[in-house]
Design a protein around this motif. Structure first.
Motif, short mmCIF file in Angstrom:
data_model
loop_
_atom_site.label_atom_id
_atom_site.label_comp_id
_atom_site.label_asym_id
_atom_site.label_seq_id
_atom_site.Cartn_x
_atom_site.Cartn_y
_atom_site.Cartn_z
N SER A 1 -5.72 14.23 5.22
CA SER A 1 -6.74 14.44 5.26
C SER A 1 -7.03 13.30 5.49
N GLN A 2 -8.69 13.61 6.41
CA GLN A 2 -9.12 11.88 6.51
C GLN A 2 -9.44 10.72 5.54
N GLN A 3 -9.91 11.38 3.89
CA GLN A 3 -9.74 11.19 3.21
C GLN A 3 -8.82 10.47 2.53
N GLN A 4 -7.38 10.71 2.88
CA GLN A 4 -6.38 10.58 1.88
C GLN A 4 -5.55 9.74 3.38
N PHE A 5 -6.12 9.77 4.28
CA PHE A 5 -5.48 8.55 5.47
C PHE A 5 -6.60 7.36 4.97
N ALA A 6 -7.74 7.81 4.92
CA ALA A 6 -8.64 6.27 4.72
C ALA A 6 -7.76 5.48 3.32
N VAL A 7 -7.93 6.15 2.60
CA VAL A 7 -7.18 5.45 1.37
C VAL A 7 -5.72 4.78 1.51
N THR A 8 -4.88 5.43 2.38
CA THR A 8 -3.02 5.56 2.62
C THR A 8 -3.38 4.38 3.35
N PHE A 9 -4.48 3.76 3.90
CA PHE A 9 -4.27 2.55 5.02
C PHE A 9 -4.53 1.76 4.16
N GLU A 10 -5.80 1.52 3.88
CA GLU A 10 -6.56 0.01 2.94
C GLU A 10 -5.10 -0.13 2.27
N GLN A 11 -4.70 0.27 1.75
CA GLN A 11 -3.84 0.22 -0.02
C GLN A 11 -2.03 -0.35 1.03
N ILE A 12 -2.65 -0.04 2.48
CA ILE A 12 -1.28 -0.43 3.12
C ILE A 12 -1.02 -1.46 3.11
N LYS A 13 -2.92 -2.67 4.24
CA LYS A 13 -3.37 -3.63 4.68
C LYS A 13 -3.44 -4.00 3.50
N LYS A 14 -3.90 -3.62 1.96
CA LYS A 14 -3.77 -4.99 1.04
C LYS A 14 -2.01 -5.40 1.34
N ASN A 15 -1.38 -4.20 1.12
CA ASN A 15 0.31 -5.11 0.32
C ASN A 15 0.79 -5.76 2.05
N PHE A 16 0.36 -5.31 3.51
CA PHE A 16 0.42 -5.91 4.36
C PHE A 16 0.81 -7.58 4.62
N ALA A 17 -0.85 -7.64 4.21
CA ALA A 17 -1.73 -8.86 3.49
C ALA A 17 -0.32 -9.97 2.53
N TYR A 18 -0.28 -9.02 1.11
CA TYR A 18 0.49 -10.55 0.68
C TYR A 18 2.10 -10.29 0.90
N THR A 19 2.64 -8.66 1.18
CA THR A 19 4.34 -9.26 1.75
C THR A 19 4.26 -10.74 2.89
N PHE A 20 3.25 -10.71 3.94
CA PHE A 20 3.14 -11.47 4.68
C PHE A 20 3.66 -12.49 4.08
N GLN A 21 1.71 -13.00 3.40
CA GLN A 21 2.31 -13.95 2.17
C GLN A 21 3.50 -14.25 1.50
N THR A 22 4.04 -13.89 0.85
CA THR A 22 5.18 -13.70 0.56
C THR A 22 6.43 -14.06 1.43
N LEU A 23 7.14 -13.92 2.19
CA LEU A 23 7.69 -14.00 3.42
C LEU A 23 7.66 -15.45 4.43
N PHE A 24 6.58 -15.29 4.74
CA PHE A 24 5.85 -17.05 5.13
C PHE A 24 5.16 -17.95 4.14
N GLY A 25 5.19 -17.91 3.22
CA GLY A 25 4.75 -18.49 2.56
C GLY A 25 3.48 -18.81 2.27
N GLY A 26 2.23 -18.00 2.81
CA GLY A 26 1.35 -18.49 3.65
C GLY A 26 1.12 -17.32 5.03
N GLY A 27 -0.24 -18.04 5.23
CA GLY A 27 -0.62 -17.74 6.87
C GLY A 27 -1.05 -16.38 6.15
N VAL A 28 -2.08 -15.61 7.41
CA VAL A 28 -2.80 -14.46 7.27
C VAL A 28 -2.10 -13.23 7.93
N ALA A 29 -2.12 -12.01 7.38
CA ALA A 29 -2.42 -10.50 8.03
C ALA A 29 -2.77 -9.35 7.97
#
Ligand SMILES: Nc1ncnc2c1ncn2[C@@H]1O[C@H](COP(=O)(O)OP(=O)(O)OP(=O)(O)O)[C@@H](O)[C@H]1O
Ligand SMILES: Nc1ncnc2c1ncn2[C@@H]1O[C@H](COP(=O)(O)OP(=O)(O)OP(=O)(O)O)[C@@H](O)[C@H]1O
Ligand SMILES: [Mg+2]
Ligand SMILES: [Mg+2]
Lengths: 165, 165, 165, 165
Positions: A1-29
């Motif tokens: 459903s739309q709601q579920q996708f939106a919630v999951t997408f926001e969560q992945i977005k936060k995770n991506f910013a975190y995993t990117f900074q961990t792998l690059f030692g900084g930066g923005v994703a």
């Protein structure tokens, strides 16, 4: 459903910013929905900027930076929904030694939820594995497997004592 | 749920029956160029229902059958089976262990099996739906394709996110 | 004929004037991921007249101009020059040494120079015709594209053989 | 002209069989004109079979075998018409240690006719070079080059005494 996708997408977005900074030692994703008003159909835009750089597009990233960014996204997805197993075929080929180290460090945090099978030529990646299979072609054209282990004193693989493969 | 074993017989360069046992955690697969490492990845992709010969680096589906070598005749069929354990929770299955098998003959005739019983491709696909192992799966990264998600179009990336929702 | 020097100023990540001197034989270029190695390859392809922004991993031709960094402002133009020596025989030229230079401004205006004199792209392309350095050149293998000749179509491969004839 | 192309093509074909056997330690490689009756328009088919294997198509070659085959073709062309310089960007990434050794051995025979610039992360490839450039980004986002040399005792690169880059 739309709601579920939106919630999951926001969560992945936060995770991506975190995993990117961990792998690059900084930066923005960042991840953006191309047409935010149409959540169920919209495409997904990926933006990534290594620390200290001003990048216009992900196409300008280097070979190693692209691989590291793709791995950051994989782990960001796994933080939401880990897949039972994951198979990576020579993903370390474009990476330099220090980025292989960052990758294997982050990998350690995912091994409880998922099983990883990693095909590699790099000793540093092999040393992070719990089990090793060697594939040989002693008879030309015919593949065989043999169970191996990593000898940390020598820093290389050797045949395991009793061959169960 | 995790992979317990992969069995290959007559699949690409694996002329003889070969079994790889897996444990939770990280398994590394090593060996010289051309020895058959990526063929193992292809075998896993194939038994899970891969329909595109091109994704398996072949021209026709029969290209996965052992073509012979200096010392061997070509095989007439090939079989790959995947043994999974702890399946109750993730697959919603009554079985603790399941084994899926796929077989193809030289004439192109293909068969699928679930715990020894003949079944259809649809049954296999339904079984793994929403686990991250299916068709759009981000969990099997082919050699040289790790960064493919970065070069695909925004709308093509959606499928991977939907699978996680 | 061989390369004597490459000078970059404001090209991609080379914000400051940089000169690389080359000798006959093999020169290795090393450095961590994302430090600018492939940008050197792009600079050589660009000064020889590359017209496709995509082949330089950009979107528009101006993407080759230094975009800035945390500590630097974006550049307004970029210049790359290539110094070649022993040119008489292979280029049929009266000059022992030649220098070609290419410059592009933010507004997209491009200029080419031959030994300091403004010239057109056609003049550069004519100069290097049949030497193996031109457009279809097999002599500059981009990262990850080494085996491209194997996946291209049979009729696309002809150009490389014609260049050698 | 038609005659010239036919002569050159036959020569490259012979060279390719030779360079392939040198890099693979055996096996068979061949080039065919797709429409032999129309020499000036015909496409070119590549066939390659590593020693002891029965391959139907070059698409079934492994990652490392494809790179080695592409390098064999490059050197086969250079035997007919060496290009003044050649730039290879991480061509050794998919190769195992022993194939890197075979590549650097064959490379030695071409350094008198052509200049090679090789971007690499592999120490074995670097040790085959006469000159080394290190690219760094001490100031984030800004590339600089530094002249280096290979210390054969330590088996790694170090900064050259006086920095002329
Ligand atoms: N149907 C087939 N029958 C026999 N052999 C096959 C078949 N299909 C592929 N092969 C063989 O498999 C080899 C490729 O194996 P694979 O791609 O797994 O190598 P790899 O171990 O991944 O090597 P690399 O390290 O270079 O990536 C080819 O050389 C080919 O001979
Ligand atoms: N116009 C530009 N202005 C500033 N920096 C740029 C520009 N274009 C590309 N870059 C930078 O160049 C970097 C990529 O450099 P390059 O591809 O040469 O790396 P590399 O040394 O080849 O790395 P790898 O070993 O990972 O292949 C990017 O991180 C990007 O920040
Ligand atoms: Mg492989
Ligand atoms: Mg690069």
């Amino acid at each position: 459903s739309q709601q579920q996708f939106a919630v999951t997408f926001e969560q992945i977005k936060k995770n991506f910013a975190y995993t990117f900074q961990t792998l690059f030692g900084g930066g923005v994703a960042n991840l953006e929905l191309v047409q935010a008003e149409d959540i169920l159909e919209s495409g997904i835009e990926i933006a990534a900027q290594p620390p200290g750089k001003k990048l216009k597009s992900i196409m300008l990233l280097s070979g190693g930076e692209r691989t590291l960014t793709a791995v950051a996204l994989l782990f960001a997805l796994y933080m939401v929904k880990p897949s039972p197993f994951c198979l990576l075929d020579e993903l370390d080929a474009p990476l330099d030694e220090s980025n292989i180290g960052r990758f294997t460090e982050l990998l350690k945090r995912f091994v409880h939820e998922s099983q990883f099978i990693i095909i590699t030529h790099n000793k540093r990646t092999v040393s992070a594995a719990q089990a090793i299979y060697g594939v040989t072609m002693e008879e030309r054209g015919v593949s065989k497997t043999v169970s191996m282990r990593f000898n940390h004193l020598v820093g290389d693989t050797e045949a395991a004592p009793q061959n169960i493969a | 749920m995790h992979l317990k074993a992969l069995k290959l017989h007559g699949f690409k360069s694996f002329a003889d029956p070969t079994t790889l046992r897996f444990e939770p955690g990280v398994t590394a697969v090593v060996g010289p160029n051309g020895c058959g490492k990526s063929n193992i990845a292809d075998a896993i992709r194939w038994v899970l229902g891969e329909q595109s010969a091109k994704a398996l680096r072949g021209g026709r589906m029969q290209d996965v059958i052992f073509e012979g070598a200096d010392t061997r005749k070509p095989a007439q069929l090939c079989e790959v089976s995947l043994l999974l354990t702890d399946c109750e929770k993730q697959l919603g299955s009554e079985f603790h262990e399941i084994e899926i098998m796929r077989r193809v003959h030289r004439d192109g005739q293909g068969e699928y099996f679930f715990n020894g019983q003949a079944c259809r491709l649809k049954d296999i696909q339904k079984l793994f739906m929403d686990t991250g192992i299916g068709r759009t799966s981000y969990s099997i990264m082919a050699q040289g394709q790790i960064d493919q998600i970065l070069s695909s179009k925004p709308e093509e990336r959606r499928a991977v996110f939907e699978e996680a929702a």
